[in-house]
Design a protein around this motif. Structure first.
Motif, mmCIF file in Angstrom:
data_model
loop_
_atom_site.group_PDB
_atom_site.id
_atom_site.type_symbol
_atom_site.label_atom_id
_atom_site.label_comp_id
_atom_site.label_asym_id
_atom_site.label_seq_id
_atom_site.Cartn_x
_atom_site.Cartn_y
_atom_site.Cartn_z
ATOM 1 N N GLY A 212 -22.508 29.824 -32.861
ATOM 2 C CA GLY A 212 -21.126 30.279 -32.980
ATOM 3 C C GLY A 212 -20.485 30.580 -31.638
ATOM 4 O O GLY A 212 -20.973 30.197 -30.574
ATOM 5 N N PHE A 213 -19.373 31.332 -31.685
ATOM 6 C CA PHE A 213 -18.602 31.616 -30.482
ATOM 7 C C PHE A 213 -19.160 32.818 -29.723
ATOM 8 O O PHE A 213 -19.171 32.833 -28.504
ATOM 9 C CB PHE A 213 -17.141 31.893 -30.846
ATOM 10 N N GLU B 258 -17.342 43.024 -32.580
ATOM 11 C CA GLU B 258 -15.962 43.411 -32.283
ATOM 12 C C GLU B 258 -15.152 42.218 -31.774
ATOM 13 O O GLU B 258 -13.950 42.105 -32.064
ATOM 14 C CB GLU B 258 -15.924 44.552 -31.260
ATOM 15 N N LEU B 259 -15.805 41.317 -31.039
ATOM 16 C CA LEU B 259 -15.113 40.131 -30.550
ATOM 17 C C LEU B 259 -14.866 39.138 -31.678
ATOM 18 O O LEU B 259 -13.827 38.468 -31.713
ATOM 19 C CB LEU B 259 -15.920 39.473 -29.429
ATOM 20 N N ARG B 260 -15.799 39.059 -32.635
ATOM 21 C CA ARG B 260 -15.616 38.172 -33.789
ATOM 22 C C ARG B 260 -14.423 38.615 -34.630
ATOM 23 O O ARG B 260 -13.720 37.781 -35.206
ATOM 24 C CB ARG B 260 -16.882 38.127 -34.650
ATOM 25 N N LYS B 261 -14.183 39.924 -34.716
ATOM 26 C CA LYS B 261 -13.047 40.435 -35.481
ATOM 27 C C LYS B 261 -11.717 40.005 -34.852
ATOM 28 O O LYS B 261 -10.713 39.860 -35.551
ATOM 29 C CB LYS B 261 -13.120 41.965 -35.558
ATOM 30 N N ILE B 262 -11.723 39.809 -33.540
ATOM 31 C CA ILE B 262 -10.514 39.354 -32.857
ATOM 32 C C ILE B 262 -10.365 37.841 -32.987
ATOM 33 O O ILE B 262 -9.261 37.320 -33.213
ATOM 34 C CB ILE B 262 -10.556 39.764 -31.366
ATOM 35 N N LEU B 263 -11.491 37.129 -32.849
ATOM 36 C CA LEU B 263 -11.457 35.675 -32.872
ATOM 37 C C LEU B 263 -11.115 35.118 -34.259
ATOM 38 O O LEU B 263 -10.451 34.079 -34.355
ATOM 39 C CB LEU B 263 -12.810 35.101 -32.419
ATOM 40 N N ARG C 202 -33.014 10.032 -38.520
ATOM 41 C CA ARG C 202 -34.431 9.739 -38.323
ATOM 42 C C ARG C 202 -35.102 10.729 -37.372
ATOM 43 O O ARG C 202 -36.300 10.622 -37.106
ATOM 44 C CB ARG C 202 -34.577 8.311 -37.777
ATOM 45 N N VAL C 203 -34.331 11.680 -36.873
ATOM 46 C CA VAL C 203 -34.846 12.659 -35.921
ATOM 47 C C VAL C 203 -35.515 13.813 -36.675
ATOM 48 O O VAL C 203 -35.024 14.256 -37.714
ATOM 49 C CB VAL C 203 -33.708 13.181 -35.025
ATOM 50 N N GLU C 204 -36.627 14.292 -36.154
ATOM 51 C CA GLU C 204 -37.311 15.454 -36.737
ATOM 52 C C GLU C 204 -36.941 16.697 -35.944
ATOM 53 O O GLU C 204 -36.729 16.632 -34.726
ATOM 54 C CB GLU C 204 -38.830 15.232 -36.716
ATOM 55 N N PHE C 205 -36.899 17.824 -36.647
ATOM 56 C CA PHE C 205 -36.427 19.053 -36.015
ATOM 57 C C PHE C 205 -37.478 20.148 -36.089
ATOM 58 O O PHE C 205 -38.431 20.072 -36.852
ATOM 59 C CB PHE C 205 -35.125 19.520 -36.675
ATOM 60 N N CYS C 206 -37.254 21.171 -35.271
ATOM 61 C CA CYS C 206 -38.216 22.261 -35.148
ATOM 62 C C CYS C 206 -37.651 23.545 -35.745
ATOM 63 O O CYS C 206 -36.467 23.827 -35.626
ATOM 64 C CB CYS C 206 -38.543 22.502 -33.683
ATOM 65 N N ASN C 207 -38.495 24.279 -36.372
ATOM 66 C CA ASN C 207 -38.128 25.571 -36.921
ATOM 67 C C ASN C 207 -37.852 26.538 -35.766
ATOM 68 O O ASN C 207 -38.622 26.582 -34.818
ATOM 69 C CB ASN C 207 -39.274 26.081 -37.805
ATOM 70 N N PRO C 208 -36.779 27.313 -35.804
ATOM 71 C CA PRO C 208 -35.839 27.511 -36.901
ATOM 72 C C PRO C 208 -34.598 26.619 -36.831
ATOM 73 O O PRO C 208 -33.669 26.832 -37.611
ATOM 74 C CB PRO C 208 -35.453 28.973 -36.731
ATOM 75 N N GLY C 209 -34.529 25.678 -35.920
ATOM 76 C CA GLY C 209 -33.374 24.781 -35.859
ATOM 77 C C GLY C 209 -32.102 25.478 -35.455
ATOM 78 O O GLY C 209 -31.082 25.356 -36.134
ATOM 79 N N GLU C 210 -32.147 26.227 -34.363
ATOM 80 C CA GLU C 210 -30.973 26.945 -33.879
ATOM 81 C C GLU C 210 -30.167 26.050 -32.946
ATOM 82 O O GLU C 210 -30.637 25.656 -31.879
ATOM 83 C CB GLU C 210 -31.399 28.227 -33.156
ATOM 84 N N ILE C 211 -28.937 25.734 -33.344
ATOM 85 C CA ILE C 211 -28.074 24.850 -32.561
ATOM 86 C C ILE C 211 -27.205 25.701 -31.636
ATOM 87 O O ILE C 211 -26.441 26.553 -32.103
ATOM 88 C CB ILE C 211 -27.185 23.993 -33.477
ATOM 89 N N PRO C 212 -27.299 25.481 -30.313
ATOM 90 C CA PRO C 212 -26.545 26.306 -29.356
ATOM 91 C C PRO C 212 -25.089 25.882 -29.222
ATOM 92 O O PRO C 212 -24.597 25.614 -28.128
ATOM 93 C CB PRO C 212 -27.323 26.086 -28.047
ATOM 94 N N GLN C 213 -24.390 25.802 -30.343
ATOM 95 C CA GLN C 213 -22.979 25.417 -30.350
ATOM 96 C C GLN C 213 -22.388 25.872 -31.680
ATOM 97 O O GLN C 213 -23.116 26.247 -32.600
ATOM 98 C CB GLN C 213 -22.836 23.902 -30.179
#
Length: 311
Positions: free
Chosen positions: A16-17, A22-27, A166-177
């Protein structure tokens, strides 16, 4: 290759952002308001052009209506989920949802690039070949350019979606975006991504840079032609017809270039999130205003449509 335990991932965690409540409440209200402006502005553009015969017969506005469709679809593919995650405790997206987001982000994003290139070509013909404009930019030619602008990105998107499936992923699969994008998703992959990265460095660069190069070539000829015009008033008028489009091109390709064509593009940073917000939300929000506020033809069309439907 990443040496991690491979697991069957059913969903991904989107960073996420921000992680600050408190910043999420503004965004949340800010991004929701901006997204509503995207919906209102681009829907208005489409409605005006499709409702007004004078605008629809003009190649510039014909392509502008498709640009509005692209902006509407591109933003709607990404931002609603991102806004939902601002107020959700579980900031996840399903595996199928992630692949769907990748498909439409690539498809519509590249269609946007081709539409911008078509608009640049239209300006080139109007300024550099005015006597042949009617023949070179006939309705049939505009339809052909629009068809190419959607068809090539569609197959491009299918290619990458198949490769990513076809790509394999790793636990926990956290996407930095805050959405599923190619590089951030590949960053959590446990598979050998050599093939995909090779395709990105060859076909992908050609696909993204191709329309941009066409735009640059068009404007080189446009500026060369304008500089030969003796009248200062005529020069200003010629520049004004290109100003809005050129500003949109700089905003859109500037954000994409910052994210995709910098060293270590596979390693997302916080400033990448800001750049991604620019081309996924800010540019689609500003485009309708850029093309209408200083455009007398659009203002006149608003009056005609208003009288037609509300009088």
């Amino acid at each position: 290759m990443n040496h991690k335990n491979v697991t069957q991932v059913s969903e991904f965690l989107l960073h996420g952002f921000t992680s600050q409540p408190e910043l999420r409440k503004i965004l949340f209200p800010a991004f929701l308001f901006m997204y509503l402006l995207v919906l209102l502005g681009n829907t208005t553009i489409i409605f005006l052009i499709r409702s007004d015969a004078r605008l629809l017969q003009s190649p510039m506005y014909f392509f502008l209506s498709f640009l509005a469709v692209c902006d509407l679809g591109f933003c709607s593919n990404i931002i609603p989920k991102a806004i939902e995650n601002l107020v959700s405790q579980k900031k996840t997206i399903s595996y199928q949802g992630c692949l769907t987001q990748i498909f439409f982000a690539i498809f519509i994003g590249n269609a946007d690039s081709y539409i911008l290139a078509s608009m640049a070509y239209d300006r080139f013909v109007a300024i550099c070949r005015p006597l042949y404009y009617s023949a070179m930019m006939s309705y049939e030619r505009c339809v052909q350019l629009a068809a190419v602008s959607w068809t090539i990105p569609f197959f491009h998107s299918v290619l990458y979606t198949v490769l990513m499936s076809r790509v394999e992923f790793c636990n926990p699969g956290e996407i930095p975006q805050f959405f599923c994008d190619l590089y951030p998703v590949l960053d959590v992959s446990c598979s050998d991504s050599t093939v995909i990265e090779l395709v990105l460095l060859t076909e992908g660069i050609v696909e993204i840079l191709g329309p941009f190069v066409l735009i640059i070539i068009s404007y080189i000829f446009i500026f060369y032609t304008i500089m030969k015009i003796p009248s200062a008033v005529a020069k200003r008028k010629a520049f004004s017809t290109c100003g809005s489009h050129l500003f949109v091109v700089v905003m859109y390709f500037g954000g994409i270039s910052f994210v995709y064509f910098k060293p270590n593009a596979k390693l997302p940073e916080r400033k990448d999130t800001v750049a991604a917000i620019m081309y996924t939300l800010v540019t689609p929000m500003l485009n309708p205003f850029i093309y209408t506020l200083r455009n007398n033809e659009m203002k006149a069309a608003m009056k005609r449509v208003y009288r037609k439907y509300f009088h």
